[in-house]
Design a protein around this motif. Structure first.
Motif, PDB file in Angstrom:
ATOM      1  N   UNK A 102       0.830  -1.211   0.000  1.00  0.00           N
ATOM      2  CA  UNK A 102       0.000   0.000   0.000  1.00  0.00           C
ATOM      3  C   UNK A 102       0.864   1.259   0.000  1.00  0.00           C
ATOM      4  N   UNK A 103       1.922   1.245   0.806  1.00  0.00           N
ATOM      5  CA  UNK A 103       2.838   2.393   0.854  1.00  0.00           C
ATOM      6  C   UNK A 103       3.576   2.537  -0.475  1.00  0.00           C
ATOM      7  N   UNK A 104       4.054   1.404  -0.995  1.00  0.00           N
ATOM      8  CA  UNK A 104       4.867   1.399  -2.212  1.00  0.00           C
ATOM      9  C   UNK A 104       4.114   1.920  -3.429  1.00  0.00           C
ATOM     10  N   UNK A 105       2.830   1.591  -3.544  1.00  0.00           N
ATOM     11  CA  UNK A 105       2.060   2.025  -4.721  1.00  0.00           C
ATOM     12  C   UNK A 105       1.443   3.410  -4.525  1.00  0.00           C
ATOM     13  N   UNK A 106       1.416   3.893  -3.281  1.00  0.00           N
ATOM     14  CA  UNK A 106       0.774   5.180  -3.004  1.00  0.00           C
ATOM     15  C   UNK A 106       1.691   6.368  -3.261  1.00  0.00           C
ATOM     16  N   UNK A 107       2.962   6.253  -2.876  1.00  0.00           N
ATOM     17  CA  UNK A 107       3.880   7.394  -3.010  1.00  0.00           C
ATOM     18  C   UNK A 107       4.016   7.835  -4.473  1.00  0.00           C
ATOM     19  N   UNK A 108       4.365   6.941  -5.411  1.00  0.00           N
ATOM     20  CA  UNK A 108       4.438   7.394  -6.810  1.00  0.00           C
ATOM     21  C   UNK A 108       3.085   7.806  -7.383  1.00  0.00           C
ATOM     22  N   UNK A 109       1.993   7.206  -6.869  1.00  0.00           N
ATOM     23  CA  UNK A 109       0.656   7.605  -7.322  1.00  0.00           C
ATOM     24  C   UNK A 109       0.434   9.091  -7.053  1.00  0.00           C
ATOM     25  N   UNK A 110       0.735   9.538  -5.830  1.00  0.00           N
ATOM     26  CA  UNK A 110       0.500  10.932  -5.475  1.00  0.00           C
ATOM     27  C   UNK A 110       1.507  11.861  -6.153  1.00  0.00           C
ATOM     28  N   UNK A 115       1.893  15.812 -10.529  1.00  0.00           N
ATOM     29  CA  UNK A 115       2.546  16.199 -11.782  1.00  0.00           C
ATOM     30  C   UNK A 115       1.547  16.529 -12.874  1.00  0.00           C
ATOM     31  N   UNK A 116       0.379  15.875 -12.857  1.00  0.00           N
ATOM     32  CA  UNK A 116      -0.644  16.176 -13.860  1.00  0.00           C
ATOM     33  C   UNK A 116      -0.594  15.248 -15.057  1.00  0.00           C
ATOM     34  N   UNK A 117      -1.563  15.436 -15.948  1.00  0.00           N
ATOM     35  CA  UNK A 117      -1.746  14.532 -17.087  1.00  0.00           C
ATOM     36  C   UNK A 117      -0.600  14.597 -18.101  1.00  0.00           C
ATOM     37  N   UNK A 118       0.175  15.688 -18.091  1.00  0.00           N
ATOM     38  CA  UNK A 118       1.282  15.776 -19.034  1.00  0.00           C
ATOM     39  C   UNK A 118       2.273  14.639 -18.812  1.00  0.00           C
ATOM     40  N   UNK A 120       1.654  11.562 -18.275  1.00  0.00           N
ATOM     41  CA  UNK A 120       1.271  10.327 -18.957  1.00  0.00           C
ATOM     42  C   UNK A 120       1.890  10.255 -20.352  1.00  0.00           C
ATOM     43  N   UNK A 121       1.952  11.396 -21.050  1.00  0.00           N
ATOM     44  CA  UNK A 121       2.543  11.411 -22.388  1.00  0.00           C
ATOM     45  C   UNK A 121       4.033  11.102 -22.323  1.00  0.00           C
ATOM     46  N   UNK A 122       4.702  11.620 -21.309  1.00  0.00           N
ATOM     47  CA  UNK A 122       6.137  11.348 -21.150  1.00  0.00           C
ATOM     48  C   UNK A 122       6.379   9.870 -20.843  1.00  0.00           C
ATOM     49  N   UNK A 123       5.499   9.304 -20.018  1.00  0.00           N
ATOM     50  CA  UNK A 123       5.647   7.888 -19.666  1.00  0.00           C
ATOM     51  C   UNK A 123       5.460   7.009 -20.892  1.00  0.00           C
ATOM     52  N   UNK A 124       4.453   7.322 -21.719  1.00  0.00           N
ATOM     53  CA  UNK A 124       4.188   6.525 -22.926  1.00  0.00           C
ATOM     54  C   UNK A 124       5.352   6.633 -23.905  1.00  0.00           C
ATOM     55  N   UNK A 160       2.176   3.143 -11.154  1.00  0.00           N
ATOM     56  CA  UNK A 160       1.612   4.011 -10.121  1.00  0.00           C
ATOM     57  C   UNK A 160       1.643   5.470 -10.557  1.00  0.00           C
ATOM     58  N   UNK A 161       2.777   5.901 -11.122  1.00  0.00           N
ATOM     59  CA  UNK A 161       2.888   7.268 -11.625  1.00  0.00           C
ATOM     60  C   UNK A 161       1.830   7.542 -12.691  1.00  0.00           C
ATOM     61  N   UNK A 162       1.647   6.572 -13.580  1.00  0.00           N
ATOM     62  CA  UNK A 162       0.703   6.742 -14.681  1.00  0.00           C
ATOM     63  C   UNK A 162      -0.728   6.896 -14.168  1.00  0.00           C
ATOM     64  N   UNK A 163      -1.148   5.985 -13.291  1.00  0.00           N
ATOM     65  CA  UNK A 163      -2.520   6.056 -12.785  1.00  0.00           C
ATOM     66  C   UNK A 163      -2.740   7.314 -11.950  1.00  0.00           C
TER      67      UNK A 163
END
Length: 248
Positions: A102-110, A115-118, A120-124, A160-163
Motif C-alpha cells: 500500500x505504501x509502495x504504490x501510493x507514493x508514486x501515485x501521489x 505532476x498532472x496529465x502531461x 502520462x505522455x512522457x511515460x508513454x 503508479x505514476x501513470x494512474x
C-alpha cells in the motif's frame, strides 16, 4: 499600508514554500541516487542482516524500505517480500507485505497526481508498453488497475505514476493494487522461508505460481501487441487505398 503588509507576508510565505519544495526535491533526488548506486547491494541477505532484531522495529524498517523502493524502479519489490518471510512468521509477513505494498504504490501515485496529465505522455514515450494501459483506460478504474497489476508488464512504480497522473480514483486504485499484487506478497515470503529447502512443496508451488503468472502476462502482452500491429497495418493499407482512389 495594511494591504502592502499582507502582500509582503504572502510573498514571504510563497518564497518559504518554494524553498521547502526545493529542499524536499533535493532530498528525494539524493535518496534515488543512493538507491541506484547501491542497487547491487540491495539483496534479501543484506535486508535481513541490517534489520533490527526487535520485531516492531524490524516491521517499521521493512515498511520504510518499501517506501524507498517506490522511488527506484531498479529495485525488485520481491526482495522485500521474501525478506519479510525470513524475518517473521508467514501470517505476519503477509500482513507487513500488504501494508508495504500500500505504501509502495501510493507514493508514486501521489507524485503522478501532483505532476498532472502531461506526465502520462512522457511515460508513454519512454515506456511504449504504457500505451497498453492507455488503450484500456476506460470504464471501471478498479477493473483496469487490477488487470494491469495482474499482468505486470511494466515496473510497479511507473504504473503508479501513470494512474496517479491520470487521476484514477485512489480508493479503487489502492484496493485493486493490493489484490493484484497479493500473489507475490504471499508466495515470496514462503519462498524466502524455504530457500534452504528448495524441494519442499511450499517452495515449488510458490515458484511455479510466480512463473505461471509471468508466462501468462507475457502471452497476454504479445497478443495485444500483435493485434495492435495488425490494426496499424490495416489502417495503413486503407490509407494507401484511399490515396490511390483520389489519384485515379
Amino acid at each position: 499600508m495594511l494591504f502592502k503588509t499582507t502582500d509582503n507576508s504572502n510573498g514571504n510565505s510563497t518564497a518559504v514554500h518554494n524553498i521547502l519544495r526545493i529542499i524536499a526535491a533535493c532530498a528525494w533526488l539524493a535518496v534515488i541516487v543512493f538507491l541506484f548506486v547501491n542497487r547491487d547491494k540491495f539483496t534479501v541477505d543484506s535486508v535481513v542482516r541490517y534489520t533490527p532484531s526487535n520485531r516492531f522495529l524490524a516491521a517499521a524498517v521493512i515498511i520504510i524500505l518499501f517506501a524507498l523502493k517506490s522511488l527506484s524502479i531498479v529495485i525488485y519489490c520481491g526482495i522485500l517480500y521474501a525478506a519479510s518471510g525470513i524475518l517473521f512468521d508467514i501470517p505476519t509477513a503477509i500482513i507487513i507485505n500488504i501494508i508495504g505494498t500500500a505504501v509502495m504504490v501510493s507514493i508514486p501515485y501521489f507524485i503522478g497526481r501532483k505532476s498532472g496529465r502531461e506526465l502520462t505522455e512522457k511515460i508513454v514515450r519512454k515506456y511504449p508498453k504504457a500505451a497498453f494501459i492507455a488503450d484500456f483506460r476506460v470504464g471501471n478504474d478498479f477493473l483496469v488497475t487490477l488487470f494491469v497489476r495482474l499482468i505486470g508488464i511494466l515496473p510497479c512504480d511507473i504504473v503508479s505514476l501513470y494512474f496517479g497522473a491520470r487521476g484514477t480514483n485512489y480508493p479503487k486504485y489502492l484496493t485493486a493494487c493490493i489484490i493484484g499484487m497479493l500473489l507475490p506478497a504471499v508466495t515470496m515470503p514462503i519462498i524466502g522461508t524455504n530457500i534452504s529447502n528448495i524441494r519442499s512443496p511450499q517452495f515449488i508451488i510458490s515458484v511455479l505460481l510466480n512463473a505461471l503468472t509471468m508466462i501468462v502476462s507475457s502471452v497476454i502482452y504479445l497478443i495485444y501487441r500483435n493485434k495492435k500491429e495488425k490494426i496499424k497495418e490495416r489502417n495503413s493499407n486503407e490509407k494507401r487505398t484511399d490515396q490511390h482512389s483520389c489519384d485515379a
